[in-house]
Enzyme design. Sequence first.
Site, mmCIF file in Angstrom:
data_model
loop_
_atom_site.group_PDB
_atom_site.id
_atom_site.type_symbol
_atom_site.label_atom_id
_atom_site.label_comp_id
_atom_site.label_asym_id
_atom_site.label_seq_id
_atom_site.Cartn_x
_atom_site.Cartn_y
_atom_site.Cartn_z
ATOM 1 N N LYS A 201 0.859 -1.182 0.000
ATOM 2 C CA LYS A 201 0.000 0.000 0.000
ATOM 3 C C LYS A 201 0.895 1.231 0.000
ATOM 4 O O LYS A 201 1.683 1.449 0.917
ATOM 5 C CB LYS A 201 -0.921 0.002 1.212
ATOM 6 C CG LYS A 201 -1.876 1.186 1.253
ATOM 7 C CD LYS A 201 -2.818 1.069 2.450
ATOM 8 C CE LYS A 201 -3.773 2.234 2.524
ATOM 9 N NZ LYS A 201 -4.697 2.118 3.681
ATOM 10 N N LYS A 255 -2.146 -1.535 -3.706
ATOM 11 C CA LYS A 255 -3.048 -0.378 -3.623
ATOM 12 C C LYS A 255 -2.219 0.896 -3.683
ATOM 13 O O LYS A 255 -1.285 1.030 -2.896
ATOM 14 C CB LYS A 255 -3.842 -0.439 -2.321
ATOM 15 C CG LYS A 255 -4.831 0.706 -2.138
ATOM 16 C CD LYS A 255 -5.562 0.595 -0.813
ATOM 17 C CE LYS A 255 -6.513 1.765 -0.638
ATOM 18 N NZ LYS A 255 -7.192 1.740 0.688
#
Length: 331
Positions: A201, A255
Site C-alpha cells: 500500500k 493499492k
Amino acid sequence: MQTPATYPAARMRRLRRTRAMREMVQENGLSAGDLIWPVFIRDGNGVEEPIASLPGVNRLSLDRLLPAAERALALGIPAICLFPYTAPDLRTEDCAEAWNPENLTNRAIRMLKAELPELMVMTDIALDPYNANGHDGFVVDGQILNDETVDALVKMGLAQAEAGADILGPSDMMDGRIGALRAAMESAGHRDVAILSYAAKFASGFYGPFRDAVGAGTRLVGDKATYQINPANREEALACVARDLAEGADMVMIKPGMPYLDICRAVKDRFQRPTFAYQVSGEYAMLMAAAQNGWLDGDKVMLESLMAFKRAGCDGVLTYFAPRVAEILRK
C-alpha cells in the site's frame, strides 16, 4: 520465445477479423467472480447518502445495504468489503469503537451472514475510521505508534471474526500486524478466516475521495508517509509482500491499482500467490468525471481498466464499478 513468421506469411490481423475470432484467441478474461465490491455504510434508516467526490457511490444504512448485497450476489459478485462512516462522537484518540462488538461494521457482518450466508464479507482493519486524527494508528506527540497499534488491530480483527467475517483486510501497514492477526485467529479458533493483506500500500495521492467517504479526510493531520510505501520504491513493496506472506497472509493486495500495474505483475510473477489490486477512489473518480463530461466512453474505459489488472496478473480487483461491470458481463 519462438520467432513468428514474417509478413505476408504472418498477418496479425487474421485473428482480429471477426468478433468470434477475437474472443476465441483472447488471452485474458474478466468475470463477475473476479470482483470485490467496496461498500460504505453508516448508521440510520432508509439512508442512501451520495458521496460528492465518488459519483454514483452512496453511503448506505444497514436496511439499504441488504438489498444492495442481494443484488450483488445475484449478479455473481462473490464478496463485498465494508467501510464504515463513523459518527463524530465515536472518533476518539483511543479508537475504542474499532473493536466494539456492536459497532456498525460488526452489526453489518452479522446481518449479512445471517441473511446471505453464501456472500463473502470482507472487512477493513485500520484505525482511521475511528481515530480522532484520521490516522491508521495511534498517534502520540505526532508519532504513529507501531506495536501499540498492532495490539489494537488484533482486537479489531477478533471482533470482526467473531461477528462472522470471511476475509480480514488489514490496510494499516503497521509492521508485524499479519503475524499477530494470524496467531490471534489460530488461538481463538478462527482458523478458517482468511487474511487479504494490503501488503503493498503506497503513500498515494489517489485516496482523497475515500477519505471523504469515511469522514477521515478533514481530520487527518500530516500524512501517512511514515507507514505507507514510497511510490518510487518497487523492491520495498516486494519485500513487504514477502514478509506478509511469511507471516500468514493468504492473499495479498496492491493499492492503488492502475498506477502500480508493474507491482502487480512483479508480485504475481515472484510469489505465485493470490494477488489482488484495489482500483481506489481516485482512479474511479477520474474515470467517472471524464465519462460524465463526455470525454471518455465510461463503460469502455471501465472494462479496459479492469482487464488491465487481469493482464498484469491479478486474480481479482476491488472496484466501485463492480455492480455495473457485472451487469454488462451478463449481457
